[in-house]
Design an enzyme around this catalytic site. Sequence first.
Site, PDB file in Angstrom:
ATOM      1  N   TRP A   1      36.429-113.831 -94.353  1.00 18.02           N
ATOM      2  CA  TRP A   1      37.107-114.752 -95.236  1.00 18.02           C
ATOM      3  C   TRP A   1      37.600-115.961 -94.459  1.00 18.02           C
ATOM      4  O   TRP A   1      37.884-115.872 -93.263  1.00 18.02           O
ATOM      5  CB  TRP A   1      38.273-114.048 -95.896  1.00 18.02           C
TER       6      TRP A   1
ATOM      7  N   VAL B   1      40.962-115.596 -92.547  1.00 13.38           N
ATOM      8  CA  VAL B   1      41.027-114.567 -91.497  1.00 13.38           C
ATOM      9  C   VAL B   1      39.913-114.780 -90.472  1.00 13.38           C
ATOM     10  O   VAL B   1      40.144-115.224 -89.349  1.00 13.38           O
ATOM     11  CB  VAL B   1      40.933-113.148 -92.108  1.00 13.38           C
ATOM     12  N   CYS B   2      38.700-114.462 -90.877  1.00 18.68           N
ATOM     13  CA  CYS B   2      37.584-114.406 -89.938  1.00 18.68           C
ATOM     14  C   CYS B   2      37.018-115.771 -89.567  1.00 18.68           C
ATOM     15  O   CYS B   2      36.236-115.877 -88.627  1.00 18.68           O
ATOM     16  CB  CYS B   2      36.479-113.523 -90.512  1.00 18.68           C
ATOM     17  N   VAL B   3      37.422-116.813 -90.295  1.00 19.13           N
ATOM     18  CA  VAL B   3      37.067-118.186 -89.911  1.00 19.13           C
ATOM     19  C   VAL B   3      38.222-118.836 -89.156  1.00 19.13           C
ATOM     20  O   VAL B   3      38.028-119.447 -88.107  1.00 19.13           O
ATOM     21  CB  VAL B   3      36.670-119.026 -91.136  1.00 19.13           C
TER      22      VAL B   3
END
Length: 216
Positions: free
Chosen positions: A115, A118-120
């Site tokens: 997401w 979060v992950c970006v």
Amino acid sequence: MSFRNGLASLLRPEDSVLVLIDHQPYQLANVNSHEPQMVINNTAGLAKAAKAFGVPTILTSVIAARGGLLFPQITDVFPGQEVIDRTFINTWEDPKVVDAAKATGRKQLIIAGLWTEVCVAMPTIQALGEGWDVTVVTDASGAVSVEAHQVAIQRMIAAGANMMTWLALAAEWQRDWARMDTAIKLTEVITQHAGGSGIAYLWEQQLLNTPVPTEG
């Protein structure tokens, strides 16, 4: 505050490396910032554009045994390429991913993933602090809500990241339609993934190839 401007600030395919992060079924199931099919389409378009321009692309997932494999629309673009499977939520804490990016010798880091918040955001903020020139492709990413996506973008901009959409990025890589070696490849990607622009191009080709009626 340092501004991103001038010709040298534009993205160049020979200086770019793309990292696609966690485009997996589990994450997609709770994407609410974008229509999910749009995220799949845009990410596939981004992947194909990177391939057309010879931009090295790193594929990574997180605990794929539970979260699912990367979308086939991505992995089919790079058949046989290893997908780096992590346990780290923050991709930039995984040495294998970072080493793969460093091995390209490029400093324009392009990131998209699920997401956004979060992950970006985490790898973007860390990589910026380590001297990378980071661009986030916002429409090939997605978050659990519109608010989460927007706040993540604001946070990353404040940290110094550049924001773009996938088609704008492809156009910046192309820069000049006279570069026919990539123009033909990019046009194919546009017809497949750029919605109305692709359809309009096909219509234009139809009109150009339709004989003008003559009076008998």
